[in-house]
Write a protein that holds these residues in place. Structure first.
Motif: not given
Length: 355
Positions: A100, A125, A175
């Motif tokens: 990430d 996330r 990500t």
């Protein structure tokens, strides 16, 4: 998590300053804009940083070094031409790997840092998280369209007819899903690979894209007006500190910083003001929201709401305000000719003269 900091680009809106200096290194409150971003990244607990560099690579390397002064481990990544933010992600692929990362535009300034944003991304996330802020004229920015539930449904770069007033701030979190997206898009009408198109690709393929509307202060310091405004904002937070010499004939009012080795003689400084190390102010007035860099000389002049970069001199020119004065500049009155102006100006200069 890693960070990718963009420090390439020509800085055309800050010319002529950027003919000889990287735009990310133009100082506000006597510290380079880029340094504020690096400090924010370090404060968020991110230590591995890739810095995208272009034509000004040597100057960026000299200023930032290996990153240890910021608590960072810096890797420099060359970008031959500024072909867009998404292109920067492509050239940084080997450095980023599958980690990430936060992408931070090196000429952006955000009061309060990015720690909360990074913490939120780590908790939730999503595939991408973008920052948005409301602006009066979104045509100069990437613009986001949200549905009634607040979800991002569309992004467009510098649209002629914006669908909202929500502009993208120059900080993004991703990500590894972004890597396929940046390779799937085509150059825009500007000939660049736009990060807005890559994020739109994520949306179109069902990826999770979150947005955060920030209410704090943000500026893209790409032009002189915004640079002066950021300088004002930073100076509002300075604390009074007199480490240099101020003689008995001088007066300092409010939040004035006189760095070690600086000297104030028969002058008045009204804060917030920062006077850099080794500089001298003599028989002059320096008013609020002014920063004077290192080794400057201000004599028999008035200066307010301005930035003066290091190694410059202003001598006997009356009042200057709302100005950005570069390095190794000499400003003096014309001699021998009444009501005449003598100018030596670089390309793309702008001068306003009272007649």
């Amino acid at each position: 998590m890693k960070a990718l900091v963009l420090s390439g680009g020509a800085g055309t809106r800050l010319r002529p300053i950027t003919h000889t200096s990287a735009k990310q290194l133009v100082p506000v409150a006597n510290k380079a804009v880029l340094f504020y971003g690096l400090e924010s990244i370090a404060a968020a607990g991110v230590t591995e940083v890739g810095v995208i560099v272009g034509d000004t690579a040597a100057e960026i390397r000299e200023a930032v070094g290996d990153g240890s002064r910021f608590g960072l481990d810096i890797t420099y990544i060359p970008q031959d031409r500024p072909l867009g933010l998404a292109h920067a992600v492509i050239v940084a692929r080997d450095f980023l790997g599958e980690d990430d990362f936060v992408m931070y535009l090196g000429d952006n300034f955000i009061v309060g840092g990015i720690t909360d944003l990074v913490d939120e991304f780590r908790r939730t996330r999503p595939d991408a998280q973008i920052l948005l802020t409301r602006v009066p004229d979104p045509r100069a920015f990437g613009v986001a369209e949200l549905d009634p539930a607040g979800q991002v449904v569309g992004l467009e770069e510098k649209p002629a007819h914006p669908k909202s007033d929500l502009a993208l701030v120059g900080v993004y979190l991703f990500t590894s899903a972004i890597h396929d997206a940046v390779r799937a898009i085509e150059p825009s009408r500007r000939g660049e690979l736009e990060i807005t198109d890559a994020v739109q690709r994520l949306i179109d393929t069902g990826a999770r894209v979150r947005s955060t509307i920030i209410k704090g202060y943000w500026k893209d310091t790409g032009n002189v007006v915004d640079m002066l405004e950021v300088n004002r904002t930073v100076l509002e937070g300075v604390e009074r500190r007199i480490d240099g010499e101020v003689d008995e004939a001088s007066e300092t009012v409010g939040r004035v910083v006189v760095e070690a080795g600086a000297r104030v003689v028969n002058s008045r400084l009204v804060g917030p003001v920062v006077l850099g190390a080794g500089s001298e102010v003599r028989d002059s007035y320096i008013g609020p929201f002014t920063s004077v860099g290192e080794n400057c000389r201000i004599t028999d002049s008035e200066l307010e709401f301005s930035i003066v970069l290091r190694d410059s001199s202003i001598d006997g020119v009356g009042r200057i305000e709302n100005s950005l004065i570069g390095r190794h500049v000499e400003v003096t009155p014309a001699a021998g000719v009444s009501r005449a102006h003598r100018l030596v100006l670089g390309d793309h200069s702008k001068v306003q003269i009272h007649t």
